[in-house]
Design a protein around this motif. Structure first.
Motif, PDB file in Angstrom:
ATOM      1  N   GLY A  59       0.811  -1.215   0.000  1.00  0.00           N
ATOM      2  CA  GLY A  59       0.000   0.000   0.000  1.00  0.00           C
ATOM      3  C   GLY A  59       0.837   1.255   0.000  1.00  0.00           C
ATOM      4  O   GLY A  59       1.638   1.466   0.918  1.00  0.00           O
ATOM      5  N   LEU A 113      -1.818  -0.425   3.595  1.00  0.00           N
ATOM      6  CA  LEU A 113      -2.919  -1.360   3.837  1.00  0.00           C
ATOM      7  C   LEU A 113      -2.946  -1.754   5.312  1.00  0.00           C
ATOM      8  O   LEU A 113      -2.717  -2.895   5.698  1.00  0.00           O
ATOM      9  CB  LEU A 113      -2.787  -2.600   2.950  1.00  0.00           C
ATOM     10  N   LEU A 163     -11.361  -3.370   3.992  1.00  0.00           N
ATOM     11  CA  LEU A 163      -9.998  -3.894   4.079  1.00  0.00           C
ATOM     12  C   LEU A 163      -9.999  -5.413   4.227  1.00  0.00           C
ATOM     13  O   LEU A 163      -9.120  -6.095   3.684  1.00  0.00           O
ATOM     14  CB  LEU A 163      -9.271  -3.252   5.265  1.00  0.00           C
ATOM     15  N   VAL A 184      -9.625  -7.630   0.980  1.00  0.00           N
ATOM     16  CA  VAL A 184      -8.517  -7.263   0.104  1.00  0.00           C
ATOM     17  C   VAL A 184      -8.244  -8.330  -0.956  1.00  0.00           C
ATOM     18  O   VAL A 184      -7.830  -8.019  -2.071  1.00  0.00           O
ATOM     19  CB  VAL A 184      -7.246  -6.971   0.938  1.00  0.00           C
TER      20      VAL A 184
END
Length: 332
Positions: free
Chosen positions: A62, A94, A302, A305
């Protein structure tokens, strides 16, 4: 805090959501509570074991975030707790908390929510740097943009149109053709059905274009050089299909062509801050007026993912794939 980790390399089985220590901000960095982050091709390549994180950067994937300032290092000035910011980070995006260098932090426009801000972070910096700082695009010129349905590609189309340039685009599906036309691209070619070299030369009456933005790499090099006009510039933004290629050097010499490369993550922090400052000066007021907005393909929590990575791997996305965390609401 919770963070996405790649435990080994491979497919979805290596993607894990784990508890890890919350980072502590160094002297010139902010600790940001992440409300939204987004995927980049490098994240997928990292999962597959084909991308090695630069030394000193976080192994958590991320590279772009949006959220609120939680804390900061002793040399940070000008920020307040709870302030809404977004920006490009050196990995670690992330996760529930992430470090953001103070020189890379940007205020979120009031017309953006956190997801839109996260989606704009890396794509806007890259598009501005490659189109204008490297590509020297001017009003009235034409630019050929490959992989134009990507997050960076859709941003490039908007930026080029905003300055009065003509945009020629290549994509790989009929749905992406329609999406780019709706975004305002002047001409869109499905590379599976059309020869972009023939089409561009037809539209330019054989003169070619002054600028090509390429995400493909070696597979397109000769054809990209074929559509460049005299003193044209080819900017390599990505290498999706080939890191090597043969070059007709006579063509380069005769037309005085320029080949330039760009990679934001590999640059030292000082240069990244300069890239960020150039974007901020040129585009932040445009963003604040809502005249430039990121294209978001889909938003995932999240925890999902793996689905977002699968969508990117299938190359179905038009624009950015965003991951949201608790608190992803329009900020005041």
């Amino acid at each position: 805090m919770r963070a996405v980790l790649f435990e080994g390399s491979g497919g979805p089985e290596v993607v894990k959501l784990r508890e890890v220590p919350r980072p502590v901000p160094p002297r010139e960095a902010l600790l940001v509570k992440v409300h939204a982050t987004a995927l980049n091709r490098a994240d997928l390549l990292q999962r597959q074991g084909e991308y090695h994180v630069p030394e000193g950067q976080s192994s958590i994937p991320g590279v772009e975030i949006a959220g609120t300032v939680e804390a900061w290092g002793e040399d940070v000035k000008g920020f307040t707790r709870g302030q809404a910011v977004f920006g490009v980070v050196e990995g670690g995006g992330l996760a529930e908390y992430c470090l953001l260098d103070q020189g890379m932090a940007l205020p979120i426009p009031s017309c953006f929510d956190f997801a839109e801000a996260a989606a704009a972070s890396e794509s806007c910096l890259t598009a501005n740097e490659t189109l204008f700082a490297l590509g020297q695009l001017q009003r009235g010129q034409a630019v050929l943009i490959h992989a134009a349905a990507s997050s960076i590609g859709t941003t490039m189309v908007q930026m080029a149109r905003h300055v009065g340039a003509t945009t020629y685009c290549t994509v790989g599906t009929a749905a992406k053709v329609e999406a780019l036309r709706a975004l305002g691209a002047d001409e869109v070619f499905n590379h599976r059905e059309q020869d972009f070299v023939r089409e561009v030369l037809r539209l330019t009456r054989g003169e070619g274009v002054p600028l090509v933005m390429d995400f493909i790499g070696g597979a397109y090099l000769e054809r990209n050089l074929a559509v460049l006009g005299h003193e044209g510039i080819l900017v390599l933004v990505g290498l999706l299909d080939g890191m090597t290629a043969q070059v007709d050097l006579l063509r380069v010499v005769q037309r005085r062509l320029q080949l330039k490369g760009s990679s934001l993550r590999l640059r030292p922090l000082r240069e990244k801050r300069e890239v960020n400052a150039r974007f901020r000066q040129r585009w932040m007021e445009v963003l604040a007026r809502g005249e430039l907005r990121p294209v978001i393909h889909a938003r995932y929590p999240l925890e999902d993912v793996q689905s977002a990575l699968a969508e990117m791997e299938a190359n179905r996305n038009i624009g950015k794939l965003v991951l949201t965390l608790e608190g992803n609401t329009r900020h005041a």
